[in-house]
Design a protein around this motif. Structure first.
Motif, PDB file in Angstrom:
ATOM      1  N   ILE A   1     -10.689   7.615   0.872  1.00 38.11           N
ATOM      2  CA  ILE A   1      -9.863   8.393   1.790  1.00 38.11           C
ATOM      3  C   ILE A   1     -10.416   9.808   1.946  1.00 38.11           C
ATOM      4  O   ILE A   1     -10.378  10.383   3.027  1.00 38.11           O
ATOM      5  CB  ILE A   1      -8.389   8.393   1.326  1.00 38.11           C
TER       6      ILE A   1
ATOM      7  N   ARG B   1       2.420   1.715  -3.396  1.00 42.92           N
ATOM      8  CA  ARG B   1       1.415   2.201  -4.355  1.00 42.92           C
ATOM      9  C   ARG B   1       1.153   3.692  -4.169  1.00 42.92           C
ATOM     10  O   ARG B   1       0.795   4.388  -5.114  1.00 42.92           O
ATOM     11  CB  ARG B   1       0.117   1.422  -4.201  1.00 42.92           C
ATOM     12  N   GLU B   2       1.334   4.188  -2.942  1.00 44.73           N
ATOM     13  CA  GLU B   2       1.142   5.614  -2.661  1.00 44.73           C
ATOM     14  C   GLU B   2       2.377   6.442  -3.015  1.00 44.73           C
ATOM     15  O   GLU B   2       2.395   7.640  -2.832  1.00 44.73           O
ATOM     16  CB  GLU B   2       0.781   5.806  -1.190  1.00 44.73           C
TER      17      GLU B   2
ATOM     18  N   ASP C   1      -8.477   9.460  -7.384  1.00 43.55           N
ATOM     19  CA  ASP C   1      -7.983   8.195  -6.858  1.00 43.55           C
ATOM     20  C   ASP C   1      -8.247   8.101  -5.354  1.00 43.55           C
ATOM     21  O   ASP C   1      -8.719   7.070  -4.857  1.00 43.55           O
ATOM     22  CB  ASP C   1      -6.485   8.054  -7.157  1.00 43.55           C
ATOM     23  N   LEU C   2      -7.972   9.170  -4.616  1.00 44.34           N
ATOM     24  CA  LEU C   2      -8.224   9.192  -3.170  1.00 44.34           C
ATOM     25  C   LEU C   2      -9.716   9.041  -2.870  1.00 44.34           C
ATOM     26  O   LEU C   2     -10.100   8.341  -1.933  1.00 44.34           O
ATOM     27  CB  LEU C   2      -7.691  10.481  -2.554  1.00 44.34           C
TER      28      LEU C   2
ATOM     29  N   HIS D   1      -5.226  12.542  -8.937  1.00 38.48           N
ATOM     30  CA  HIS D   1      -4.843  12.099  -7.599  1.00 38.48           C
ATOM     31  C   HIS D   1      -6.041  12.186  -6.647  1.00 38.48           C
ATOM     32  O   HIS D   1      -6.304  11.251  -5.886  1.00 38.48           O
ATOM     33  CB  HIS D   1      -3.674  12.932  -7.078  1.00 38.48           C
TER      34      HIS D   1
ATOM     35  N   ARG E   1       5.679   5.780  -1.879  1.00 42.15           N
ATOM     36  CA  ARG E   1       6.785   5.728  -0.921  1.00 42.15           C
ATOM     37  C   ARG E   1       7.736   4.590  -1.237  1.00 42.15           C
ATOM     38  O   ARG E   1       7.379   3.629  -1.912  1.00 42.15           O
ATOM     39  CB  ARG E   1       6.234   5.561   0.493  1.00 42.15           C
TER      40      ARG E   1
ATOM     41  N   ARG F   1     -10.795   5.437  -3.407  1.00 41.05           N
ATOM     42  CA  ARG F   1     -10.318   4.572  -2.327  1.00 41.05           C
ATOM     43  C   ARG F   1     -11.001   4.875  -0.998  1.00 41.05           C
ATOM     44  O   ARG F   1     -10.751   4.194  -0.012  1.00 41.05           O
ATOM     45  CB  ARG F   1      -8.807   4.719  -2.200  1.00 41.05           C
TER      46      ARG F   1
ATOM     47  N   ARG G   1       0.833  -1.206   0.000  1.00 40.43           N
ATOM     48  CA  ARG G   1       0.000   0.000   0.000  1.00 40.43           C
ATOM     49  C   ARG G   1       0.873   1.263   0.000  1.00 40.43           C
ATOM     50  O   ARG G   1       0.627   2.201  -0.756  1.00 40.43           O
ATOM     51  CB  ARG G   1      -0.924   0.009   1.225  1.00 40.43           C
ATOM     52  N   LEU G   2       1.901   1.249   0.824  1.00 40.95           N
ATOM     53  CA  LEU G   2       2.797   2.406   0.883  1.00 40.95           C
ATOM     54  C   LEU G   2       3.498   2.637  -0.455  1.00 40.95           C
ATOM     55  O   LEU G   2       3.630   3.774  -0.913  1.00 40.95           O
ATOM     56  CB  LEU G   2       3.833   2.225   1.995  1.00 40.95           C
TER      57      LEU G   2
END
Length: 91
Positions: free
Chosen positions: A62, A22-23, A56-57, A53, A25, A60, A19-20
């Motif tokens: 978020i 994909r974000e 996408d958030l 972006h 990092r 998901r 997950r990180l």
């Protein structure tokens, strides 16, 4: 800031590692305290726009779109000093 995990931690938290990544990092993997590998996102052909972006958030779960984009911002905390209490608890 890169995250460094031991091989054991990386294995136990693999879903979080992915997950990180994909974000955007980078996660370093260490073995007996020495870095041995790095998991990072593949280079994309182009960067996402801000709108992409945010979409996408939103997809998901978020963030959610504003009901009224022209409405003034309101604090989420309902009790005065909530931010300070939160910061104090982190120490």
């Amino acid at each position: 800031m890169n995250l460094t995990l031991s091989t054991y931690e990386a294995k136990a938290r693999f879903s979080e590692v992915i997950r990180l990544v994909r974000e955007g990092r980078t996660v370093r993997i260490s073995y007996h305290g020495k870095p041995v590998a790095e998991i990072r996102p593949l280079q994309e052909e182009r960067k996402k726009t801000l709108e992409e972006h945010l979409d996408d958030l939103e997809r998901r779960g978020i963030v959610s779109p504003a009901k009224d984009p022209n409405a003034p911002l309101e604090p989420i905390a309902h009790r005065p000093g909530a931010l300070q209490r939160f910061l104090d608890e982190r120490d």
